[in-house]
Motif scaffolding. Structure first.
Motif, PDB file in Angstrom:
ATOM      1  N   THR A 226      19.195  23.176  36.502  1.00  0.00           N
ATOM      2  CA  THR A 226      18.548  24.436  36.120  1.00  0.00           C
ATOM      3  C   THR A 226      19.592  25.525  35.891  1.00  0.00           C
ATOM      4  O   THR A 226      19.381  26.423  35.064  1.00  0.00           O
ATOM      5  CB  THR A 226      17.522  24.885  37.179  1.00  0.00           C
TER       6      THR A 226
ATOM      7  N   GLU B 209      11.947  26.413  33.548  1.00  0.00           N
ATOM      8  CA  GLU B 209      11.057  25.364  34.064  1.00  0.00           C
ATOM      9  C   GLU B 209      10.524  24.491  32.933  1.00  0.00           C
ATOM     10  O   GLU B 209      10.494  23.250  33.036  1.00  0.00           O
ATOM     11  CB  GLU B 209       9.900  26.028  34.815  1.00  0.00           C
TER      12      GLU B 209
ATOM     13  N   TYR C 260      13.215  22.140  31.688  1.00  0.00           N
ATOM     14  CA  TYR C 260      13.460  21.105  32.698  1.00  0.00           C
ATOM     15  C   TYR C 260      12.470  19.955  32.538  1.00  0.00           C
ATOM     16  O   TYR C 260      12.854  18.773  32.509  1.00  0.00           O
ATOM     17  CB  TYR C 260      13.347  21.720  34.095  1.00  0.00           C
TER      18      TYR C 260
END
Length: 269
Positions: free
Chosen positions: A91, A153, A156
Motif C-alpha cells: 500500500t 484500497e 490493492y
C-alpha cells in the motif's frame, strides 16, 4: 480506515502480526482492529456471528447494519471484518505511484496498516468467491482525504482481481436491518428458555408453526394464546417465533418490517 484511538508504531505492527491479526477463516479469523482500539462513528458493536460463531468487531452503526444484511444472506459463507491490507509495503508503493501520502499515525508518524471494512466469502454457482466492501457514510465520501485512501484500497484489490464496492447508508435495506436486529439474539435457543422442558419446547415449536402458517392473525395474539395454553411464562412463545424466523423455519418477507401486532408476511414456497 478509522482514526486510531491509540498510537500505532512498529511495535504495534509486530505485536498484531504475532497475534495472528488478519489471519484465519470462520471462527478462527482475528480482525486487525478491535472495537476498544479506535473511536467509533455512531455505535461500535461486538456481535457473535451466526455464521462464524465468533465475536465480530464492528466500528460504526453502519458497519453493524451491513453486517446484519450479510448475516441474513444465505449466499454468504464467511464474514471477515477489519481486514488488513498486507504487506504494508504494497500500500505504501501504491500510494507513492498515485502521488498520495500514505495514511500514518498522527502521533508517531508511522505508516499505519490500511484495512477493508468487510470481506465476505460467498457461494457463486458451484464455487466460492471473495468480495470486499468498504462501508462509509455518504458525507465521508465527499472528503478528499477519504477519496485518496479509498483509491489505495481499490487498487490493492484490483491487483488481486477481487470485487471491491462501497456500501453507504443509502445501500442498506432498512426493514431488513431492523428485522435481523430484532431477531439477532434469538438465533440460538441457549439461555432463552430456562426452566422449560425440552418436550414442551418441541410441542411449542410444532404448535407455533401450525398456527402461524394457518391463521391470518396478529402475531402477538398467537403467541399470547400459546403461552396461555401451555402455561408458559409471558413472552416465551414470541421468543420461539423469533428463533424460528432467525433459523428460517418460518420464512417471512424480511424487506417488510415485522410488526407483532399484525400477521406475519409469510413467504410461500
Amino acid at each position: 480506515m478509522a482514526k486510531r484511538k491509540y498510537s500505532f508504531d512498529e511495535d504495534t505492527l509486530k505485536k498484531r502480526l504475532n497475534e495472528g491479526r488478519g489471519s484465519g477463516f470462520g471462527p478462527t479469523y482475528k480482525p486487525w482492529i478491535l472495537v476498544h482500539e479506535v473511536p467509533s462513528k455512531g455505535k461500535s458493536n461486538i456481535k457473535q456471528g451466526w455464521k462464524t460463531g465468533r465475536d465480530h468487531h464492528l466500528l460504526s452503526t453502519l458497519e453493524t447494519n451491513y453486517f446484519y444484511t450479510v448475516e441474513w444472506d444465505d449466499r454468504v459463507l464467511d464474514i471477515r471484518e477489519q481486514y488488513p491490507l498486507l504487506p504494508r509495503e504494497e500500500t505504501q508503493e501504491i500510494a507513492s505511484s498515485l502521488g498520495i501520502l500514505h495514511p500514518r499515525d498522527n502521533k508517531t508518524k508511522t505508516d499505519i496498516v490500511l484495512t477493508t471494512d468487510i470481506v465476505i466469502t460467498e457461494r457463486v454457482g458451484l464455487s466460492n468467491s471473495i468480495a470486499t466492501r468498504t462501508v462509509k457514510y455518504e458525507e465521508d465520501l465527499q472528503k478528499q482525504r477519504t477519496k485518496e485512501k479509498l483509491l489505495i484500497e481499490k487498487v490493492y484489490w484490483r491487483r488481486r482481481s477481487v470485487e471491491w464496492k462501497i456500501v453507504t447508508e443509502n445501500s442498506i435495506k432498512r426493514p431488513l436491518v431492523w428485522n435481523v436486529e430484532w431477531l439477532y439474539k434469538n438465533y440460538s435457543m441457549q439461555g432463552h428458555f430456562y426452566g422449560v422442558e425440552q418436550a414442551v419446547l418441541q410441542k411449542l415449536e410444532l404448535l407455533l408453526l401450525e398456527l402461524v402458517h394457518n391463521l391470518n392473525t396478529p402475531l402477538i395474539s398467537i403467541t399470547d394464546e400459546t403461552d396461555r395454553m401451555l402455561k408458559l411464562p409471558c413472552g416465551t412463545s414470541m421468543t420461539m417465533v423469533k428463533h424460528l424466523i432467525a433459523i428460517k423455519k418460518i420464512k417471512v418477507n424480511m424487506n417488510k418490517k415485522i410488526n407483532p401486532s399484525k400477521p406475519l408476511s409469510l413467504l410461500h414456497a
